[in-house]
Design a protein around this motif. Structure first.
Motif, PDB file in Angstrom:
ATOM      1  N   ARG A  10       0.727  -1.178   0.042  1.00 30.91           N
ATOM      2  CA  ARG A  10       0.272  -0.086   0.016  1.00 30.91           C
ATOM      3  C   ARG A  10       0.950   1.255  -0.155  1.00 30.91           C
ATOM      4  NH1 ARG A  10      -4.323   0.280   4.897  1.00 30.91           N
ATOM      5  NH2 ARG A  10      -2.587   0.307   6.233  1.00 30.91           N
ATOM      6  N   HIS A 205      -0.309  -1.615  12.746  1.00 27.77           N
ATOM      7  CA  HIS A 205       0.062  -3.083  11.854  1.00 27.77           C
ATOM      8  C   HIS A 205       1.610  -3.420  12.048  1.00 27.77           C
ATOM      9  CE1 HIS A 205       1.746   0.165   9.181  1.00 27.77           C
ATOM     10  NE2 HIS A 205       2.575  -1.118   8.614  1.00 27.77           N
ATOM     11  N   ARG A 206       2.301  -2.393  12.825  1.00 27.35           N
ATOM     12  CA  ARG A 206       3.587  -2.935  13.147  1.00 27.35           C
ATOM     13  C   ARG A 206       3.952  -4.213  13.662  1.00 27.35           C
ATOM     14  NH1 ARG A 206       5.274   1.108  10.686  1.00 27.35           N
ATOM     15  NH2 ARG A 206       6.054  -0.695   9.149  1.00 27.35           N
ATOM     16  N   VAL A 259      -9.198   1.466   4.462  1.00 23.35           N
ATOM     17  CA  VAL A 259     -10.151   2.147   3.402  1.00 23.35           C
ATOM     18  C   VAL A 259      -8.997   2.903   2.331  1.00 23.35           C
ATOM     19  CG1 VAL A 259     -11.748   3.040   5.290  1.00 23.35           C
ATOM     20  CG2 VAL A 259      -9.625   4.381   5.040  1.00 23.35           C
ATOM     21  N   PHE A 264      -8.973   7.740   3.726  1.00 27.85           N
ATOM     22  CA  PHE A 264      -8.065   7.831   4.930  1.00 27.85           C
ATOM     23  C   PHE A 264      -7.689   9.393   4.786  1.00 27.85           C
ATOM     24  CE2 PHE A 264      -4.415   7.690   7.092  1.00 27.85           C
ATOM     25  CZ  PHE A 264      -4.706   6.841   8.277  1.00 27.85           C
ATOM     26  N   SER A 278       2.382   3.535  12.283  1.00 26.16           N
ATOM     27  CA  SER A 278       2.545   3.611  10.834  1.00 26.16           C
ATOM     28  C   SER A 278       3.591   4.605  10.329  1.00 26.16           C
ATOM     29  CB  SER A 278       1.356   3.926   9.800  1.00 26.16           C
ATOM     30  OG  SER A 278       1.675   4.407   8.477  1.00 26.16           O
ATOM     31  N   GLY A 279       4.649   4.425   9.589  1.00 30.29           N
ATOM     32  CA  GLY A 279       5.587   5.332   8.970  1.00 30.29           C
ATOM     33  C   GLY A 279       4.910   6.426   8.492  1.00 30.29           C
ATOM     34  N   GLY A 280       4.252   6.222   7.211  1.00 30.11           N
ATOM     35  CA  GLY A 280       3.618   7.060   6.420  1.00 30.11           C
ATOM     36  C   GLY A 280       2.483   7.976   6.934  1.00 30.11           C
ATOM     37  N   GLU A 284       2.067  11.848   7.131  1.00 31.11           N
ATOM     38  CA  GLU A 284       1.004  12.591   6.437  1.00 31.11           C
ATOM     39  C   GLU A 284       0.319  13.729   7.653  1.00 31.11           C
ATOM     40  OE1 GLU A 284      -0.484   9.593   3.396  1.00 31.11           O
ATOM     41  OE2 GLU A 284      -1.297   9.303   5.316  1.00 31.11           O
TER      42      GLU A 284
HETATM   43  N1  UDP Z   1      -3.640   4.211   4.394  1.00 31.38           N
HETATM   44  C1  UDP Z   1      -4.712   4.160   3.772  1.00 31.38           C
HETATM   45  N2  UDP Z   1      -5.815   3.513   4.105  1.00 31.38           N
HETATM   46  C2  UDP Z   1      -5.892   3.053   5.369  1.00 31.38           C
HETATM   47  C3  UDP Z   1      -4.612   3.034   6.077  1.00 31.38           C
HETATM   48  C4  UDP Z   1      -3.543   3.961   5.556  1.00 31.38           C
HETATM   49  O1  UDP Z   1      -4.780   4.739   2.371  1.00 31.38           O
HETATM   50  O2  UDP Z   1      -6.873   2.514   5.863  1.00 31.38           O
HETATM   51  C5  UDP Z   1      -2.596   5.008   3.639  1.00 31.38           C
HETATM   52  C6  UDP Z   1      -1.858   6.330   4.515  1.00 31.38           C
HETATM   53  O3  UDP Z   1      -2.668   7.464   3.994  1.00 31.38           O
HETATM   54  C7  UDP Z   1      -0.492   6.278   4.224  1.00 31.38           C
HETATM   55  C8  UDP Z   1      -0.118   4.810   3.808  1.00 31.38           C
HETATM   56  O4  UDP Z   1      -1.502   4.155   3.814  1.00 31.38           O
HETATM   57  O5  UDP Z   1      -0.027   6.924   2.858  1.00 31.38           O
HETATM   58  C9  UDP Z   1       0.463   4.181   4.911  1.00 31.38           C
HETATM   59  O6  UDP Z   1       0.576   2.726   4.863  1.00 31.38           O
HETATM   60  P1  UDP Z   1       1.020   1.756   5.960  1.00 31.38           P
HETATM   61  O7  UDP Z   1       0.645   2.411   7.317  1.00 31.38           O
HETATM   62  O8  UDP Z   1       0.303   0.487   5.748  1.00 31.38           O
HETATM   63  O9  UDP Z   1       2.507   1.504   5.871  1.00 31.38           O
HETATM   64  P2  UDP Z   1       3.771   2.366   6.494  1.00 31.38           P
HETATM   65  O10 UDP Z   1       3.837   3.606   6.151  1.00 31.38           O
HETATM   66  O11 UDP Z   1       3.794   2.130   8.002  1.00 31.38           O
HETATM   67  O12 UDP Z   1       4.976   1.345   5.799  1.00 31.38           O
END
Ligand code: UDP
Ligand code: UD1
Length: 361
Positions: A10, A205-206, A259, A264, A278-280, A284
């Motif tokens: 994602r 989700h970590r 979602v 989101f 989450s990192g992202g 954001e």
């Molecule tokens: N995000 C999304 N729907 C969700 C949860 C997160 O679209 O239900 C988006 C969020 O905007 C961000 C990204 O997924 O851009 C983060 O992904 P995730 O948390 O899975 O991974 P990480 O950034 O921790 O590697």
């Protein structure tokens, strides 16, 4: 010049989208490979349609599995594709198993690797993402660092200046280009019966927080202490552990399936604060001016903490409540200006044309 773009999960699809769009705008010779590490519609297909991305030319259909299984099968499936397509560069983004496998496959074939979001370090070697980042950086030819901090990490590890480019983060490009559309198109607040500023948003989700049922139960106890309604789009990794261990959810929770990006962004823009691992999402929230509390004890995005946007609380309820009640002063987004994808392609293309005459001489 031929560019291969690898995605798998994602966040990679979301953060690579601005690069893909820029390739299309410049009419470059590029193609997309999808490892399918994420394959469920709500972690995968929904982002291709929402972000109007072209279908991948290759799907590796890797799916879920252990680290060695995922990484090994991506290596095996990717090698013949890279050998027959012979791109000049493979672009990878982030720190997943897809990223490290892609970088290694290309590097061994002497195909240049461009690592987008290079140099991030949590200094927590128990995170699978930390080894993926370090290995990928050390076999990449273009290290696209976000801020000065990552440039410093890369230099400290002995990586040469000539490979390091500070370009910002493509998440700013993605957010800026999608935000207005998200605001107009998303009905998620109505669907989930949420009021603007009337709820907290949670994502978790970590592996360290959700794989061990006892750790996940601590997260559930945290939710019960949050002073208000909590909206939680639950990642499938977390759903699996909740179901297998029959863990009950607290009363103040409005949970949903993961979602899409518009929904989101709308949930994030309108919440009182976000609680996440989450990192992202840390990035954001910081870009959108939303207070963030991170249920981890380290972050590879310390810029968010430094500007006052984020507080690390591990799984400590008292610290979390204090962090949610902290006074908030406005901060400036440290992650760039929304032109990161342009910079990345300028560098990759510029380097190619600069090298071309020399190789012909
Ligand atoms: N995000 C999304 N729907 C969700 C949860 C997160 O679209 O239900 C988006 C969020 O905007 C961000 C990204 O997924 O851009 C983060 O992904 P995730 O948390 O899975 O991974 P990480 O950034 O921790 O590697
Ligand atoms: C992966 C990345 C992580 C990133 C996250 C983004 C690694 C080591 N981890 O974690 O860095 O933050 O993606 O969300 O690369 N599942 C589904 N459908 C899917 C995908 C997964 O149901 O489409 C379930 C499966 O039960 C699977 C579990 O989620 O076993 C974990 O998936 P996996 O891809 O291994 O790791 P993520 O936790 O998603």
């Amino acid at each position: 010049m031929k560019i291969a773009i690898l995605v798998g999960t994602r966040p990679e699809i979301i953060k690579m989208a601005p690069v893909i769009r820029e390739c299309r705008k410049r009419k470059l010779d590029y193609f997309i490979i999808h490892s399918k590490q994420h394959y469920s519609e709500k972690l995968d297909g929904i982002f291709f349609s929402e972000l109007a991305l072209p279908s991948p030319k290759y799907n590796l259909n890797i799916g879920s599995g252990g680290h060695a299984n995922q990484t090994g099968r991506i290596l095996i499936e990717l090698e013949p594709i890279l050998m027959s397509e012979h791109p000049d560069v493979l672009l990878v983004q982030g720190d997943t198993n897809t990223v490290v496998a892609g970088a290694l496959a290309a590097h061994k074939l002497h195909i240049k690797v461009g690592h987008i979001e290079a140099g991030l370090r949590s200094f927590d070697q128990t995170m699978p993402e930390e080894s993926n980042r370090i290995i990928t950086d050390h076999i990449s030819d273009y290290l696209f660092a976000v801020t000065d901090l990552q440039v410093g990490h890369l230099k400290h590890e002995g990586l040469p200046d000539s490979k390091i480019f500070q370009v910002g983060n493509t998440i700013v490009d993605a957010l800026l280009s999608h935000r207005a559309h998200a605001e107009k198109s998303s009905r998620i607040l109505t669907e989930l019966k949420l009021q603007k500023s009337g709820y907290y948003l949670l994502t978790s989700h970590r592996a360290a927080n959700v794989d061990d049922p006892d750790a996940l139960k601590e997260i559930i106890q945290l939710i019960a202490k949050i002073p208000g309604k909590v909206c939680w789009p639950i990642h499938y990794r977390t759903q699996k552990v909740l179901k297998e261990n029959k863990i009950d959810l607290p009363m103040n929770l409005a949970w949903t399936e993961p979602v899409g990006y518009s929904d989101f962004l709308n949930l994030l823009s309108n919440c009182t604060a976000v609680i996440t691992d989450s990192g992202g999402v840390q990035e954001e929230a910081c870009i959108l001016g939303v207070p963030c509390v991170t249920i981890r004890d380290r972050t590879e995005r310390p810029e968010t903490v430094d500007v006052g946007a984020n507080v690390l609380v591990h799984r400590n309820a008292e610290a979390m409540v204090a962090a949610l009640n902290r006074p908030i002063k406005p901060w400036t987004n440290p992650f760039g200006d929304g032109h990161t994808a342009e910079r990345i392609l300028d560098i990759v293309m510029g380097e190619h044309f600069r090298l071309a005459p020399q190789t012909q001489d």
